[in-house]
Design an enzyme around this catalytic site. Structure first.
Site, PDB file in Angstrom:
ATOM      1  N   CYS A 139       0.843  -1.201   0.000  1.00  0.00           N
ATOM      2  CA  CYS A 139       0.000   0.000   0.000  1.00  0.00           C
ATOM      3  C   CYS A 139       0.874   1.245   0.000  1.00  0.00           C
ATOM      4  O   CYS A 139       1.477   1.596   1.013  1.00  0.00           O
ATOM      5  CB  CYS A 139      -0.922  -0.020   1.218  1.00  0.00           C
ATOM      6  N   CYS A 142      -0.193   4.053   2.330  1.00  0.00           N
ATOM      7  CA  CYS A 142       0.129   3.765   3.740  1.00  0.00           C
ATOM      8  C   CYS A 142       1.626   3.913   4.007  1.00  0.00           C
ATOM      9  O   CYS A 142       2.021   4.505   5.001  1.00  0.00           O
ATOM     10  CB  CYS A 142      -0.268   2.339   4.118  1.00  0.00           C
ATOM     11  N   ASP A 143       2.456   3.343   3.141  1.00  0.00           N
ATOM     12  CA  ASP A 143       3.873   3.176   3.482  1.00  0.00           C
ATOM     13  C   ASP A 143       4.845   3.922   2.564  1.00  0.00           C
ATOM     14  O   ASP A 143       6.057   3.889   2.810  1.00  0.00           O
ATOM     15  CB  ASP A 143       4.230   1.672   3.462  1.00  0.00           C
TER      16      ASP A 143
END
Ligand code: NAP
Length: 320
Positions: A139, A142-143
């Site tokens: 993701c 997200c990251d």
């Protein structure tokens, strides 16, 4: 509620990601005594990530597993009953519905909220496990923030991969888009957007055979990918700081045995009230949403489903 009983529950929530816990918080605060079957991966996908930087309310970011543990504690605080088992099947042919839990319990319920999420597909390489969350991710939103100014690779050729690559190009200094064919599957507009980005370099007809890195420090560190060119069978090591696997997700609906209407990829279809094709059975989060797939949107859907369950139970005269 771990053993068979004649009691009919107001609502059973299946799954314990942001959607499930949010639904539980709302329903327990409404005195509707929800029970959550938390499943095999308590906390869902966020427990597999490190830092969550985009969940509002945490300016310094938040550890994924800690965030989920707090949601669980919040649901518990208002009286949610939690059973750490999976639901193995749902019989929704007639109401009250019947659910079977992994531990053998049979549960009757007036309503159900399915919040079982989706699982990212992985390549199945040994290095994916070794370097998971330490250079192997699924993701970018997200990251991706961990790789500002670094070199990353995205694997896949669909809308997810091109979207991830385009997003990562805003942060990283270089993004390789590794695809096993020489034509993207992605929609024309998303493919063009990625391919005209000067930071994104496609590597066609290429597969990742493994992830390599440094295991000498406190944490594993990804340093390169072992690639194979399918056209000429040549192999090389590509130095990268991270690999984002974007080859699709699988909604966790297998246990439903096709009893609910789903799209061609298995995602449940819900109406504006989060209700499935069966009245009284709702779905929330990534199990139906393949577009946004964020913790915050899943939580929002969980809230919606909970409010709709409350309305349904009142409308049917099932609660006072
Ligand atoms: P997808 O369309 O199924 O594409 C998966 C990609 O991964 C394909 O290019 C496929 O290669 C590749 N792939 C699959 N297994 C692989 C493997 N084992 N090794 C290497 N490559 C592999 O999945 P998606 O991109 O996640 O999209 C899923 C759905 O969500 C689509 O309907 C998409 O339109 C939608 N979506 C929409 C948006 C948006 O509109 N913003 C964003 C993301 C997703 P091949 O092409 O060779 O099969």
């Amino acid at each position: 509620m771990t053993s068979n009983s004649n009691e009919i529950r107001n609502v059973v929530i299946v799954g314990s990601g942001p959607a499930g816990w949010t639904a539980a918080i709302y329903l327990s605060r409404a005195n509707l005594s929800p029970v959550v079957y938390a499943g095999a991966q308590v906390g869902g996908q966020l427990t597999t990530t490190t830092e969550v930087e985009n969940f509002p309310g945490f300016p310094e970011g938040r550890d994924g597993p800690e965030l989920m543990a707090d949601m669980e504690a919040q649901a518990k605080r208002y009286g949610t009953e939690i059973v750490y088992e999976e639901i193995e099947s749902i019989d929704a042919k007639s109401s009250p519905f019947t659910l079977k839990a992994g531990g053998g319990a049979v549960i009757k319920a007036h309503t159900i909220i399915i919040c079982t999420g989706a699982s990212p597909k992985m390549l199945g390489l040994p290095g994916e496990k070794t370097f998971w969350s330490r250079g192997v991710h699924t993701c970018a939103v997200c990251d991706g923030g961990f790789y500002r100014g670094k070199t990353v690779a995205v694997v896949g050729g669909g809308d997810s991969a091109t979207e991830e690559a385009t997003y990562l190009a805003k942060l990283a200094q270089k993004v390789y888009l590794i695809h096993r064919r020489e034509e993207l599957r992605a929609s024309k507009i998303m493919a063009e957007r990625a391919l005209k980005n000067s930071k994104i370099e496609p590597l066609w007809n290429t597969v990742v055979e493994d992830v390599g890195g440094d295991l000498s420090g406190k944490f594993p560190k990804t340093t390169h990918l072992k690639l194979k060119n399918l056209k000429d069978n040549s192999r090389n090591d590509l130095p990268v700081d991270a690999m984002f696997v974007a080859i699709g997700h699988t909604p966790n609906t297998k246990f439903l045995n096709g009893a609910f209407t789903a799209d061609e990829n298995g995602y449940l279809i819900v109406n504006d009230a989060q209700e499935t094709n069966i009245e009284g059975v709702y779905a929330a989060g990534d199990v139906h949403d393949h577009v946004y797939r964020q913790a915050i949107t899943a939580a929002g859907y969980g809230c919606k489903a909970a409010l709709e369950v409350e309305r349904y139970l009142t409308r049917k005269g099932l609660v006072g």
